[in-house]
Scaffold this active site. Structure first.
Site, PDB file in Angstrom:
ATOM      1  N   GLU A   1       0.618  -1.121   0.060  1.00 16.83           N
ATOM      2  CA  GLU A   1       0.424   0.283  -0.001  1.00 16.83           C
ATOM      3  C   GLU A   1       1.055   1.216   0.566  1.00 16.83           C
ATOM      4  OE1 GLU A   1       0.730  -2.670   2.096  1.00 16.83           O
ATOM      5  OE2 GLU A   1       0.016  -1.173   4.567  1.00 16.83           O
TER       6      GLU A   1
ATOM      7  N   HIS B   1      -7.755  -3.707  -1.460  1.00 19.83           N
ATOM      8  CA  HIS B   1      -7.243  -4.397   0.168  1.00 19.83           C
ATOM      9  C   HIS B   1      -6.093  -3.079   0.181  1.00 19.83           C
ATOM     10  CE1 HIS B   1      -5.598  -6.564   3.575  1.00 19.83           C
ATOM     11  NE2 HIS B   1      -4.468  -6.182   2.737  1.00 19.83           N
ATOM     12  N   GLU B   2      -5.045  -3.189  -0.891  1.00 21.14           N
ATOM     13  CA  GLU B   2      -4.215  -1.575  -0.673  1.00 21.14           C
ATOM     14  C   GLU B   2      -5.383  -0.773  -0.784  1.00 21.14           C
ATOM     15  OE1 GLU B   2      -1.946  -3.433   0.022  1.00 21.14           O
ATOM     16  OE2 GLU B   2      -1.996  -5.373  -1.083  1.00 21.14           O
TER      17      GLU B   2
ATOM     18  N   HIS C   1      -5.710   0.279   2.153  1.00 23.45           N
ATOM     19  CA  HIS C   1      -4.667   1.082   3.694  1.00 23.45           C
ATOM     20  C   HIS C   1      -4.639   2.124   3.639  1.00 23.45           C
ATOM     21  CE1 HIS C   1      -3.234  -2.870   5.776  1.00 23.45           C
ATOM     22  NE2 HIS C   1      -2.966  -3.171   4.244  1.00 23.45           N
TER      23      HIS C   1
ATOM     24  N   GLU D   1      -3.564  -4.774   9.630  1.00 23.31           N
ATOM     25  CA  GLU D   1      -4.524  -5.285   8.493  1.00 23.31           C
ATOM     26  C   GLU D   1      -5.620  -6.303   8.779  1.00 23.31           C
ATOM     27  OE1 GLU D   1      -2.770  -6.066   5.529  1.00 23.31           O
ATOM     28  OE2 GLU D   1      -1.046  -5.187   5.869  1.00 23.31           O
TER      29      GLU D   1
ATOM     30  N   ASP E   1       8.555 -10.105  10.815  1.00 23.27           N
ATOM     31  CA  ASP E   1       7.486 -10.869   9.571  1.00 23.27           C
ATOM     32  C   ASP E   1       6.700 -12.111   9.555  1.00 23.27           C
ATOM     33  OD1 ASP E   1       8.057 -10.576   6.538  1.00 23.27           O
ATOM     34  OD2 ASP E   1       8.936 -11.934   6.661  1.00 23.27           O
TER      35      ASP E   1
ATOM     36  N   TYR F   1      -5.040 -10.668   9.651  1.00 24.00           N
ATOM     37  CA  TYR F   1      -5.832  -9.947   8.570  1.00 24.00           C
ATOM     38  C   TYR F   1      -7.505 -10.368   9.099  1.00 24.00           C
ATOM     39  CZ  TYR F   1      -1.926  -9.398   5.595  1.00 24.00           C
ATOM     40  OH  TYR F   1      -0.373  -8.163   4.972  1.00 24.00           O
TER      41      TYR F   1
HETATM   42  N1  BES Z   1       1.273  -4.780   3.736  1.00 22.92           N
HETATM   43  C1  BES Z   1       0.876  -5.424   3.446  1.00 22.92           C
HETATM   44  C2  BES Z   1       2.185  -6.514   2.904  1.00 22.92           C
HETATM   45  C3  BES Z   1       3.437  -6.753   3.892  1.00 22.92           C
HETATM   46  C4  BES Z   1       2.738  -6.425   5.030  1.00 22.92           C
HETATM   47  C5  BES Z   1       4.385  -6.704   3.154  1.00 22.92           C
HETATM   48  C6  BES Z   1       4.121  -7.285   5.944  1.00 22.92           C
HETATM   49  C7  BES Z   1       5.750  -6.461   4.255  1.00 22.92           C
HETATM   50  C8  BES Z   1       5.144  -7.007   5.731  1.00 22.92           C
HETATM   51  C9  BES Z   1      -0.705  -5.985   2.253  1.00 22.92           C
HETATM   52  O1  BES Z   1      -1.263  -4.573   2.378  1.00 22.92           O
HETATM   53  C10 BES Z   1      -0.920  -6.799   2.126  1.00 22.92           C
HETATM   54  O2  BES Z   1      -1.769  -7.298   2.988  1.00 22.92           O
HETATM   55  N2  BES Z   1      -0.758  -7.794   1.398  1.00 22.92           N
HETATM   56  C11 BES Z   1      -1.375  -8.961   0.667  1.00 22.92           C
HETATM   57  C12 BES Z   1      -2.423  -8.671   0.206  1.00 22.92           C
HETATM   58  C13 BES Z   1      -3.873  -9.007   0.384  1.00 22.92           C
HETATM   59  C14 BES Z   1      -4.279  -9.439  -0.507  1.00 22.92           C
HETATM   60  C15 BES Z   1      -3.655  -9.647   2.030  1.00 22.92           C
HETATM   61  C16 BES Z   1      -0.133  -9.512   0.522  1.00 22.92           C
HETATM   62  O3  BES Z   1       0.398  -9.243  -0.572  1.00 22.92           O
HETATM   63  O4  BES Z   1      -0.633 -11.254   0.155  1.00 22.92           O
HETATM   64 ZN    ZN Z   2      -2.253  -5.594   3.334  1.00 30.93          ZN
END
Ligand code: BES
Ligand code: ZN
Length: 628
Positions: free
Chosen positions: A293, A317-318, A321, A340, A395, A403
């Protein structure tokens, strides 16, 4: 000066102050570090000295795969004698403080996860510091792609991924989501490439390859982002558009045609979009996530370009955010669910506006399946909403607990107090805490005073503590059923009972989600004839839809279905999205515990992956990289 003039000045001053109250509010807010600031993943001491504004001047060399830059930070100095930045694997050349004096500084001990604190001595009243530095080959945020690794295969590409704590590998910064700053930047790169950032962006290339950027809203460091490549722009609505390599631009614009309606739906739900434009860049296939995002410019994987717009909930989703996360930000990574969980809830509300409840029930059910599976595998403490990641890589908190458990908890509040009341609460929440950070405790206390305590009987039913400070999925979780999935289940049963042949099943109108449900629920044991029949009837191995492919490959690996081997290998060699890699490499090692097959494919594929993915898969396969 005469009194009348002074009075006049005073009035003019008042007028300016009141017209500019928005700006004034924002400016005050950036320096406003909460008194209870703490972040186990940053060395910064922002209550002593905090960054306010960054001026970043950078030269990008694709030849040496390095960025040489100066980061000049305006700071808020509370009579501190030093300021502390986060860095990891940076080469620091020189540090200047105020009047361009060379400053005393030192780099502290290196921690494998956090990197090194950069401590700069501050003369009394110092207002800025400038750090001249270069990135190194170990800059984990950066992925340098050669032409072969891009979609079009004509030009190199560079993109960054800063979340969670990788911004410090390409910019010395106070790398905590609880510290916000505005920025401007000037980036020089090859003239044949276009540079974009999480800021006001150009729409076409210029002759000198130098681009200037401005982000006028205060953001945390994990939202610093940059992409450089042979990139074109195509408009979608007045406020929205898409960037991609030329060979992907048409397909991308077509896939995201509903972005404008998403923005309209989002604003209708939770108030005005505060970031000016909303654009998406479709990155090369090695992007390790589905989406990121970055403000004004969402980064997206090309694996959601399915041709039928069926994977665009990721864009919802993005976009969501832009409120949950970018506007009201988790204070540190232990509060990740505030980013999330809220975003998944919000994403589903947007999708409901656009496609109805039926559609969203499929997303909810897939989400609940993921959550159940992950809860059964994780240590109990990692299944609380409020995490404890001290001493660990943040991480580790990126699981469906943040989520899905987060989203179902918010759904539960909605179910109890009613959608109207909950929407009113969320509207006020995003407005009141805009450009601020939020801890779980502060959220709970605000929720309690402005909604929960209005009805103590309902409040008892919610069992908030079980959700936030307890393990697993509380047994008062909202019901999840999907009629569209029930139809899939009947079809599947009719086929596995032998009542119908695969090609006779009524699959017309199925979206990616129905296919995913079908594939996830195939019987554990399938004969080679059955695999062949499924593949012949539905063309899974040749599918252009990455979600379907990835789910199908789990079965082809398990059942040793040879006709899919080449497609599997070429998928793993080109796609670097971690969500697909983890289950596929784990299926490969399960089918062949010697890990020979997994390792052989990984050896070929690894040079194409971003560090976020190689870190995970190296560990999974106990892989010792001998390339470097
Ligand atoms: N912000 C996240 C990606 C992220 C989280 C990167 C933690 C690094 C550390 C992003 O918004 C996200 O949640 N992406 C998901 C997709 C979403 C539709 C659930 C993904 O990349 O799978
Ligand atoms: Zn996200």
């Amino acid at each position: 000066m005469r009194y009348t003039n002074i009075a006049l000045l005073f009035i003019v001053g008042l007028l300016i102050a009141s017209c500019g109250s928005k700006e004034t509010k924002t400016e005050m807010k950036q320096a406003d570090i909460p008194k209870d600031w703490s972040d186990p993943h940053s060395y910064a001491k922002p209550l002593e000295a905090a960054v306010k504004h960054l001026n970043w001047i950078a030269q990008v060399s694709f030849k040496t795969k390095k960025i040489k830059a100066s980061a000049t930070w305006d700071i808020e100095n509370n009579n501190a004698d030093s300021i502390v930045f986060d860095t990891r694997n940076l080469d620091i050349h020189k540090v200047l403080v105020d009047g361009a004096e060379e400053a005393d500084y030192y780099l502290g001990e290196n921690n494998p996860v956090l990197g090194q604190p950069l401590v700069i001595k501050l003369p009394e009243g110092a207002e800025w510091v400038a750090i001249n530095y270069s990135t190194t080959k170990d800059a984990e945020a950066l992925q340098w792609l050669n032409a072969q690794q891009t979609h079009d295969k004509n030009n190199p590409f560079l993109f960054t991924q800063s979340q969670a704590i990788l911004a410090r590998t390409w910019i010395p910064c106070q790398d905590s989501p609880g510290i916000r700053f505005t920025y401007e930047a000037e980036v020089k790169s090859r003239p044949e490439l276009l540079t974009l950032m999480s800021a006001e962006n150009p729409v076409k290339k210029n002759a000198d390859g130098i681009y200037k950027f401005k982000m006028t809203e205060p953001i945390p460091s994990y939202l610093m982002a940059m992409a450089i490549g042979d990139i074109e722009f195509q408009k979608i609505g007045e406020q929205t558009g898409v960037y991609a390599e030329p060979g992907m631009i048409e397909a991308s614009a077509n896939e995201f045609a509903n972005m404008d309606s998403m923005l309209v739906a989002a604003e209708k739900l939770y108030g005005k979009y505060r970031w000016g434009r909303y654009d998406v860049i479709v990155l090369p296939p090695s992007f390790p996530f589905g989406g990121m995002e970055n403000p004004r410019l969402t980064f997206s994987t090309p694996t959601i370009i399915a041709g039928d717009r069926s994977l665009t909930s990721l864009i919802a989703h993005e976009l969501a955010h832009s409120w949950s996360g970018n506007l009201v930000t988790n204070a540190n990574w232990n509060d990740f669910w505030l980013n999330e969980g809220f975003t998944v809830y919000f994403e589903r509300r947007i999708m409901e506006e656009l496609y109805g409840k039926d559609y969203v029930n499929m997303l909810r059910e897939l989400g609940m399946q993921d959550l159940k599976k992950e809860v059964s595998e994780l240590p109990a403490r990692d299944t609380w909403l409020k995490l404890d990641l001290d001493g660990r890589n943040p991480d580790d908190g990126m699981t469906s607990v943040a989520y899905e458990k987060g989203a179902f908890f918010l759904e539960k509040i909605e179910e109890l107090y009613g959608r109207k009341e909950f929407d009113k609460f969320l509207n006020t929440y995003f407005d009141k805490f805009a450009f601020e950070t939020m801890t779980t405790e502060k959220f709970v206390s605000y929720l309690d005073s402005s909604l929960l305590s209005s009805d103590t009987a309902l409040k008892a039913k919610l069992r908030l503590n079980d959700w936030i400070y307890g393990p697993g999925i509380p047994d008062n979780a909202p019901e999840v059923t999907s009629e569209r999935f029930q139809r899939v289940e009947s079809a599947l049963k009719a086929w596995s009972d032998g009542a119908f042949e695969a090609k006779e099943l009524k699959t017309a109108g199925w979206t990616s989600h129905e296919w995913l449900h079908f594939l996830r629920n195939l019987p554990d044991t399938l004969s080679n004839e059955q695999m062949t029949e499924l593949d012949k009837s539905f063309g899974f191995t040749k599918s252009g839809n990455s979600e379907i492919l990835a789910a199908w490959f789990e079965h082809t690996i398990k059942h040793n279905y040879k006709p899919a081997d080449d497609a599997l290998e070429s998928f793993l060699v080109s796609v670097g999205r971690r969500k697909f890699l983890v289950p596929l490499y784990s299926a490969l090692t399960e089918a062949d515990p010697s890990k020979n097959r997994a390792t052989a494919i990984y050896k070929k594929a690894r040079p194409n992956y971003h560090s976020v993915s190689t870190n995970t898969i190296d560990e999974m396969l106990n892989y010792e990289n001998d390339e470097e």
